[in-house]
Design a protein around this motif. Structure first.
Motif, PDB file in Angstrom:
ATOM      1  N   ASN A  88     -52.478  23.696  41.416  1.00 34.61           N
ATOM      2  CA  ASN A  88     -52.699  22.492  42.211  1.00 34.61           C
ATOM      3  C   ASN A  88     -54.117  22.460  42.775  1.00 34.61           C
ATOM      4  OD1 ASN A  88     -51.707  20.056  43.625  1.00 34.61           O
ATOM      5  ND2 ASN A  88     -52.084  21.289  45.450  1.00 34.61           N
ATOM      6  N   VAL A  89     -54.586  23.595  43.288  1.00 30.69           N
ATOM      7  CA  VAL A  89     -55.951  23.681  43.821  1.00 30.69           C
ATOM      8  C   VAL A  89     -56.969  23.377  42.724  1.00 30.69           C
ATOM      9  CG1 VAL A  89     -57.691  25.304  44.671  1.00 30.69           C
ATOM     10  CG2 VAL A  89     -55.422  25.257  45.710  1.00 30.69           C
ATOM     11  N   LEU A  90     -56.679  23.834  41.508  1.00 26.51           N
ATOM     12  CA  LEU A  90     -57.584  23.609  40.385  1.00 26.51           C
ATOM     13  C   LEU A  90     -57.470  22.202  39.804  1.00 26.51           C
ATOM     14  CD1 LEU A  90     -57.024  26.999  38.523  1.00 26.51           C
ATOM     15  CD2 LEU A  90     -59.079  26.327  39.774  1.00 26.51           C
ATOM     16  N   GLY A  91     -56.484  21.427  40.277  1.00 24.04           N
ATOM     17  CA  GLY A  91     -56.280  20.084  39.741  1.00 24.04           C
ATOM     18  C   GLY A  91     -55.588  20.084  38.399  1.00 24.04           C
ATOM     19  N   MET A  92     -54.855  21.158  38.087  1.00 25.31           N
ATOM     20  CA  MET A  92     -54.253  21.288  36.763  1.00 25.31           C
ATOM     21  C   MET A  92     -52.729  21.371  36.807  1.00 25.31           C
ATOM     22  SD  MET A  92     -56.964  23.851  34.894  1.00 25.31           S
ATOM     23  CE  MET A  92     -58.720  23.662  35.196  1.00 25.31           C
ATOM     24  N   ILE A 108     -57.246  11.841  31.087  1.00 27.67           N
ATOM     25  CA  ILE A 108     -58.289  12.867  31.087  1.00 27.67           C
ATOM     26  C   ILE A 108     -59.364  12.508  32.086  1.00 27.67           C
ATOM     27  CG2 ILE A 108     -59.540  11.738  29.191  1.00 27.67           C
ATOM     28  CD1 ILE A 108     -60.366  14.508  28.194  1.00 27.67           C
ATOM     29  N   LEU A 109     -59.969  13.520  32.722  1.00 34.80           N
ATOM     30  CA  LEU A 109     -61.111  13.302  33.599  1.00 34.80           C
ATOM     31  C   LEU A 109     -62.379  13.499  32.779  1.00 34.80           C
ATOM     32  CD1 LEU A 109     -61.859  12.755  36.637  1.00 34.80           C
ATOM     33  CD2 LEU A 109     -62.340  15.196  36.787  1.00 34.80           C
ATOM     34  N   TYR A 143     -57.172  18.319  29.504  1.00 40.67           N
ATOM     35  CA  TYR A 143     -58.375  18.751  30.208  1.00 40.67           C
ATOM     36  C   TYR A 143     -59.275  19.523  29.254  1.00 40.67           C
ATOM     37  CZ  TYR A 143     -61.312  20.963  33.797  1.00 40.67           C
ATOM     38  OH  TYR A 143     -62.373  21.380  34.565  1.00 40.67           O
ATOM     39  N   PHE A 144     -60.564  19.331  29.447  1.00 37.92           N
ATOM     40  CA  PHE A 144     -61.532  20.050  28.626  1.00 37.92           C
ATOM     41  C   PHE A 144     -62.713  20.474  29.486  1.00 37.92           C
ATOM     42  CE2 PHE A 144     -65.548  19.750  26.204  1.00 37.92           C
ATOM     43  CZ  PHE A 144     -65.374  20.877  25.425  1.00 37.92           C
ATOM     44  N   ALA A 145     -63.180  21.705  29.277  1.00 41.21           N
ATOM     45  CA  ALA A 145     -64.357  22.185  30.002  1.00 41.21           C
ATOM     46  C   ALA A 145     -64.973  23.342  29.223  1.00 41.21           C
ATOM     47  CB  ALA A 145     -63.979  22.662  31.402  1.00 41.21           C
ATOM     48  N   PRO A 146     -66.295  23.482  29.269  1.00 45.72           N
ATOM     49  CA  PRO A 146     -66.922  24.655  28.656  1.00 45.72           C
ATOM     50  C   PRO A 146     -66.617  25.891  29.478  1.00 45.72           C
ATOM     51  CG  PRO A 146     -68.552  23.360  29.829  1.00 45.72           C
ATOM     52  CD  PRO A 146     -67.281  22.580  29.885  1.00 45.72           C
ATOM     53  N   PRO A 147     -66.805  27.090  28.932  1.00 45.62           N
ATOM     54  CA  PRO A 147     -66.487  28.320  29.655  1.00 45.62           C
ATOM     55  C   PRO A 147     -67.129  28.419  31.034  1.00 45.62           C
ATOM     56  CG  PRO A 147     -66.877  28.826  27.360  1.00 45.62           C
ATOM     57  CD  PRO A 147     -67.211  27.376  27.528  1.00 45.62           C
ATOM     58  N   ARG A 148     -68.369  27.918  31.186  1.00 43.39           N
ATOM     59  CA  ARG A 148     -69.051  28.059  32.471  1.00 43.39           C
ATOM     60  C   ARG A 148     -68.280  27.370  33.595  1.00 43.39           C
ATOM     61  NH1 ARG A 148     -71.682  23.220  33.468  1.00 43.39           N
ATOM     62  NH2 ARG A 148     -72.082  21.919  31.639  1.00 43.39           N
ATOM     63  N   VAL A 149     -67.567  26.258  33.272  1.00 40.74           N
ATOM     64  CA  VAL A 149     -66.777  25.572  34.300  1.00 40.74           C
ATOM     65  C   VAL A 149     -65.596  26.436  34.701  1.00 40.74           C
ATOM     66  CG1 VAL A 149     -65.314  23.572  34.765  1.00 40.74           C
ATOM     67  CG2 VAL A 149     -67.509  23.265  33.603  1.00 40.74           C
ATOM     68  N   ALA A 198     -55.166  22.251  27.695  1.00 36.53           N
ATOM     69  CA  ALA A 198     -56.542  22.416  28.174  1.00 36.53           C
ATOM     70  C   ALA A 198     -57.331  23.125  27.089  1.00 36.53           C
ATOM     71  CB  ALA A 198     -56.577  23.212  29.471  1.00 36.53           C
ATOM     72  N   TYR A 199     -58.567  22.685  26.879  1.00 36.66           N
ATOM     73  CA  TYR A 199     -59.404  23.291  25.854  1.00 36.66           C
ATOM     74  C   TYR A 199     -60.727  23.757  26.438  1.00 36.66           C
ATOM     75  CZ  TYR A 199     -56.809  22.239  21.557  1.00 36.66           C
ATOM     76  OH  TYR A 199     -55.885  22.233  20.544  1.00 36.66           O
ATOM     77  N   THR A 200     -61.285  24.754  25.793  1.00 33.27           N
ATOM     78  CA  THR A 200     -62.641  25.187  26.125  1.00 33.27           C
ATOM     79  C   THR A 200     -63.384  25.455  24.824  1.00 33.27           C
ATOM     80  OG1 THR A 200     -63.986  26.722  27.433  1.00 33.27           O
ATOM     81  CG2 THR A 200     -62.093  27.659  26.286  1.00 33.27           C
TER      82      THR A 200
END
Length: 645
Positions: free
Chosen positions: A341-345, A224-225, A271-277, A351-353
């Motif tokens: 690939n561009v998104l790094g995924m 995970i990043l 991967y995890f990121a809030p909606p704004r990401v 993936a979670y949000t």
């Protein structure tokens, strides 16, 4: 792992024995990835804990942790816990005044920080924080001539000397840590008032981590990043608790500016990121495609149309016509795989949000291109662990099913209440707030309004206190409207008003990147945010977005009355430093309504233009005034689907 240690330090040292050579943490420094194994992490934690003990740190004391995501800061959490101390992560972008509030509230005597910037803020805050006695820093650049601070290297050297002189101390301290000890204190975002310190035990966070690790079958093979604020409960669950429980690898980026590059290099599986990401990523993609050739734009739009039709169904393993499967496979080669690939995924398995509601269209986009994006639901008080979405049963408008070992109910007044092993031990020094939030039956009152559908999945409408009615009696959920507006790449923030009034009005913030690119391609000159936001062409662009949202609202008879009738584009970006957003970028709607009362009155008073002068805080600490004459736009509502019928 029922026989696994019941504390986080115990888990770290168990991994050091079971998988000693497995990568535990990585950090990119000067363009090169540095790696520490679980054996090396355990050795660093031991040295740090002994170093803190040599400086007088004892059980029950609080250790403030401030900085970007850095391996040593994560290790510091474990080191404090190994002494039965309590880590207190703080938002690294907060000004000194906010530091002072948390430091005083938590009575912090020890702090470990990332670099000179954080040291300077602590020194600025120190005169107002009588308890703060020790400041330890990680990055030595710029700190050579500072007095009264300690380097990480000095801390570790002291620790190793202390360990050698007291050979039984650390092992005894580690053995004394209990599952019900407080493991972490995280402060709430302070959406409606002063932040509160939420104290969580080892038992609670380990229960949340074990449940979610088993749910998504995470293992040491995952990666995970870690790039979100360490003070946020989401990062603590994903980058610390699950890391220690599952034994996977956390990777810390070189800086906030290199996150996307580092993401592509690491290729995480989780991967995890809030909606704004996710919103920002889609905005960047949209900008890039606007600059592409006509052929590429056509191919992109055509493939996305196929993806919207069948991509999510293919991801969920549902039946899809053979023709669509073939077209999707072609689209995957030409568009979807390169996009991932561009998104790094490219390697992302899960993936979670969370943290805020995500627009269904945004959710659908990522799932349609083959990214297994899911939502979860939780809060600081529940270790971010209440509901999870199972693979194959992801619904765009739900937050999933109750997580393992968690009871979820909807009270008679529509509020979601929860019970389980992941609940907070207490609010620090706030027994009144603790008693108010947890009822006699042991249910925590979330403050969110929601309901269960026939599928058993929970749907969150909005914060219970924000859900109201228009003057005509129609149900009004401002967050729902705001999320629909923010789906457009040109809108960064939206604030809706309407409770108790005849109609809905809104403030909008433009997204400087996407609107700036849009303006440049039209040879529209501008000098800055305020100038660009005031352009008639930009207001027309915003009107198009509002009209599209109104069309969607009109299609639902229950929501038709909540269409936006009037809006204005704010002259400045809403900013946490101006107290308009929380550090997790949640809109402080009540504060904004009071601060911009003259604009709210203008929206509902029928004015066409309103003058406003607003004080702002600059990054260097200076204050200034931003003044503007804001034009208010009227939007004709669409007839509802029922009326049209």
């Amino acid at each position: 792992m029922t026989d696994a240690p019941g504390t986080f330090p115990g888990r770290v040292f168990a991994h050091a024995k079971a998988i000693p050579d497995h990568p535990a943490t990585r950090e990119k420094d000067l363009g090169i990835w540095q790696t520490w194994t679980w054996r090396e992490v355990a050795a660093e934690v031991r040295a740090m804990a002994c170093g803190l003990a040599s400086m007088g740190f004892r059980a029950g004391m609080h250790l403030a942790i401030v900085g970007d995501n850095r391996p040593r800061l994560y290790w510091a959490i474990t080191a404090a816990q190994a002494l039965r101390g309590v880590p207190v992560p703080m938002y690294q972008d907060a000004p000194a005044a906010e530091f002072a509030y948390v430091l005083n509230d938590a009575e912090v005597a020890y702090a470990i920080v990332e670099d000179q910037e954080q040291v300077d803020k602590l020194i600025e805050a120190r005169p107002g924080v009588p308890t703060l006695a020790h400041v330890i820093y990680d990055d030595p650049r710029g700190l050579r001539d500072y007095d009264g601070v300690t380097s990480y290297e000095e801390l570790v050297a002291r620790g190793r000397a202390f360990d050698a002189a007291n050979p039984g101390f650390f092992d005894a301290a580690l053995a004394a840590v209990r599952p019900d000890d407080i493991a972490i204190m995280l402060y709430t975002s302070g959406t409606t008032g002063r932040p509160k310190g939420v104290r969580q035990s080892h038992r609670a966070f380990i229960a949340a981590a074990e449940g979610s690790v088993a749910f998504d079958k995470l293992s040491p093979a995952d990666s995970i990043l870690s790039y979100l604020p360490m003070a946020w409960v989401g990062d603590h669950l994903f980058s610390y608790a699950q890391w220690v429980v599952a034994g996977f690898t956390i990777n810390c980026p070189e800086s906030g500016d290199t996150v996307m590059t580092d993401l592509r290099e690491i290729g995480p599986t989780y991967y995890f990121a809030p909606p704004r990401v996710f919103e920002n990523l889609l905005t960047q993609l949209t900008i890039r495609m606007e600059d592409a050739s006509a052929l590429k734009r056509w191919l992109y739009r055509s493939c996305l149309a196929i993806a919207r039709r069948c991509g999510a169904a293919i991801l969920d393993g549902q039946p899809v016509p053979v023709t669509d499967r073939i077209l999707y496979a072609i689209g995957n080669v030409l568009i979807y795989a390169p996009l991932r690939n561009v998104l790094g995924m490219s390697r992302v398995r899960v993936a979670y949000t969370a943290g805020a509601a995500i627009g269904p269209d945004l959710f659908r986009f990522y799932r349609s291109i083959g990214i297994n994006l899911k939502q979860f639901y939780g809060s600081t008080e529940t270790c971010a662990y209440v509901c999870l979405q199972p693979d194959g049963a992801v619904k765009l408008d739900t937050v999933g099913l109750p997580a393992p070992s968690v009871e979820v109910k909807v009270a008679d007044d529509g509020e979601v209440i929860v019970r389980g092993p992941m609940l907070l031990a207490e609010y620090y020094k706030r027994p009144d707030a603790t008693a108010e939030s947890i009822d006699a039956a042991g249910y925590f009152h979330t403050g969110d309004a929601g309901y269960f559908g026939d599928d058993g999945q929970l749907r969150i409408i909005d914060r219970a206190k924000d859900v109201g009615k228009l003057a005509g009696g129609s149900l009004y959920a401002p967050n729902y409207i705001e999320n629909k507006l923010k789906f457009f790449p040109y809108i960064k923030e939206a604030v809706a008003f309407g409770a108790g009034r005849e109609r809905v009005c809104a403030f909008l913030n433009i997204d400087m990147g996407s609107v700036g690119d849009w303006a440049e391609r039209r040879n529209l000159a501008y000098s800055g945010y305020a100038d660009l936001a005031a352009k008639p062409e930009v207001r027309a662009l915003m009107r198009e977005c509002v009209e599209k949202v109104n069309a969607e609202l009109a299609a639902d008879p229950k929501l038709a009355a909540t269409q936006v009738h009037r809006f204005l584009v704010l002259h400045k970006e809403l900013d946490p430093d101006d107290d308009e957003l929380t550090r997790t970028r949640k809109v402080r709607r009540g504060f904004i309504a009071d601060k911009y009362r003259v604009l709210v009155d203008a929206l509902y008073g029928g004015k066409a233009v309103e003058h406003i002068e607003t004080e702002v805080k600059f990054e260097d600490g200076r204050r200034g005034i931003v003044a503007a004459d804001l034009v208010i736009e009227d939007v004709a509502p669409r007839p509802s689907a029922r009326a049209a019928a």
